[in-house]
Write an enzyme that holds these catalytic residues in place. Structure first.
Site, PDB file in Angstrom:
ATOM      1  N   LYS A  58       0.810  -1.212   0.000  1.00 59.33           N
ATOM      2  CA  LYS A  58       0.000   0.000   0.000  1.00 59.33           C
ATOM      3  C   LYS A  58       0.850   1.272   0.000  1.00 59.33           C
ATOM      4  O   LYS A  58       0.409   2.319  -0.497  1.00 59.33           O
ATOM      5  CB  LYS A  58      -0.930   0.008   1.206  1.00 59.33           C
ATOM      6  CG  LYS A  58      -2.033  -1.035   1.167  1.00 59.33           C
ATOM      7  CD  LYS A  58      -3.125  -0.660   0.184  1.00 59.33           C
ATOM      8  CE  LYS A  58      -4.330  -1.570   0.304  1.00 59.33           C
ATOM      9  NZ  LYS A  58      -5.423  -1.183  -0.603  1.00 59.33           N
ATOM     10  N   SER A  83      -9.332  -0.650   6.400  1.00 54.61           N
ATOM     11  CA  SER A  83      -9.314  -1.623   7.497  1.00 54.61           C
ATOM     12  C   SER A  83      -7.922  -1.780   8.096  1.00 54.61           C
ATOM     13  O   SER A  83      -7.767  -2.455   9.110  1.00 54.61           O
ATOM     14  CB  SER A  83      -9.808  -2.987   7.009  1.00 54.61           C
ATOM     15  OG  SER A  83      -8.930  -3.495   6.020  1.00 54.61           O
TER      16      SER A  83
END
Length: 316
Positions: A58, A83
């Site tokens: 990410k 999340s």
């Protein structure tokens, strides 16, 4: 958030993203799996994104996006819903840039990931699970802060950043016939597919998804994106909804999606830890679960697997 049609990234955009983020991200290691060769007769290379800054791929997309924004655009900070891994990556990047971060996280997010985001001084709002609850909570945050929203996957800059991992993998391992990629929101699969086809049009790219979170599989099969679903999987990084941009990228460049059971995901995660000494999240183990379930045979040579993250709870 109202949806708008975003431009589909091209291969050249991923090349430029790699140049842009080269001084920020790690070129993570690629390792050949002796265990899979001995146990399954398949040649598999892992791209170890669990070794990336903040413990997942990410950070690539976040870095590309942050570097594409000016100081004036970031003057009120950044915000997102996630999340865990995107949240951690954005909080880390915001701290480096010297701006505040506001993160909406669902109440079923893993506690270790919430704690990691808190440790990076981000402002956390907890919401109910589900994409609608995330977006509603985020809208309130954006109204209060005027922060810059950085979507976890439905953004061309995010997609391009994620695709840089595949460029590295395919430079290190020539003539990959197949790439297996976990799919949740679809940013990694979209970026991987664009990058792979740009390097080698004959390389097949297959997304792998939990049966208990199979909106991407159903979307690709029907030709219409599933906008709402209720995922129920141990692969917490894949408990989201396929993005509109991701879906268009996948329809254009991805060769297919297969689904795997929860038991196979657990087996794959344990296999990676015990046989390969690779400690990864359940989401990372999803592609290997497809091999365990017998989707691929010995005619498949030179397989690449993106290990997406390794943010596990502290065993102590």
């Amino acid at each position: 958030m109202p949806e708008r049609e975003l431009p589909i990234p091209q291969f050249g955009d991923i090349i430029r993203a790699r140049e842009r983020i080269s001084n920020l991200v790690r070129q993570t290691p690629v390792c050949f799996s002796n265990g899979i060769w001995e146990d399954f007769g398949l040649k598999v290379w892992f791209k170890c994104e669990q070794n990336q800054h903040t413990g997942s791929f990410k950070y690539r997309g976040v870095s590309n996006t942050m570097l594409s924004l000016s100081d004036s655009q970031l003057r009120n900070g950044v915000a997102t819903h996630s999340s865990g891994n995107h949240a951690k990556a954005l909080a880390y990047a915001a701290r480096i840039r010297g701006v505040p971060a506001w993160i909406v996280m669902p109440e079923d997010a893993p506690p270790n990931k919430v704690e990691a985001v808190q440790a990076l001084d981000a402002n956390i709002t907890i919401c109910k699970p589900g994409i609608a609850a995330r977006e509603n909570a985020l809208n309130l945050v954006l109204e209060q802060t005027a922060a810059q929203f950085i979507h976890p996957y439905n953004d061309p800059r995010i997609v391009c950043g994620q695709g840089t991992a595949t460029l590295e993998l395919m430079e290190e391992v020539e003539k990959l016939q197949l790439l297996l990629v976990p799919v949740g929101g679809g940013g990694l699969l979209g970026g991987t597919s664009i990058a792979a086809k740009g390097v080698s049009a004959s390389t097949q790219v297959i997304g792998v998804e939990p049966k208990m979170a199979d909106d991407a599989y159903r979307s690709l099969k029907s030709g219409k994106r599933v906008k709402e679903h209720t995922p129920n999987t141990i692969a917490d990084g894949l408990r989201t909804t396929l993005g509109e941009l991701s879906f268009r990228c996948i329809k254009k460049w991805t060769d297919g999606i297969v689904t795997v059971s929860e038991s196979s995901i657990l087996k794959a995660q344990k296999y990676l830890r015990r046989r390969e000494d690779l400690k990864v999240e359940a989401s990372s183990a999803v592609p290997l679960a497809a091999i365990i379930e017998g989707y691929f045979d010995k005619s498949e040579h030179n397989i690449g697997i993106i290990l997406s993250g390794g943010n596990l709870p502290d065993p102590g």
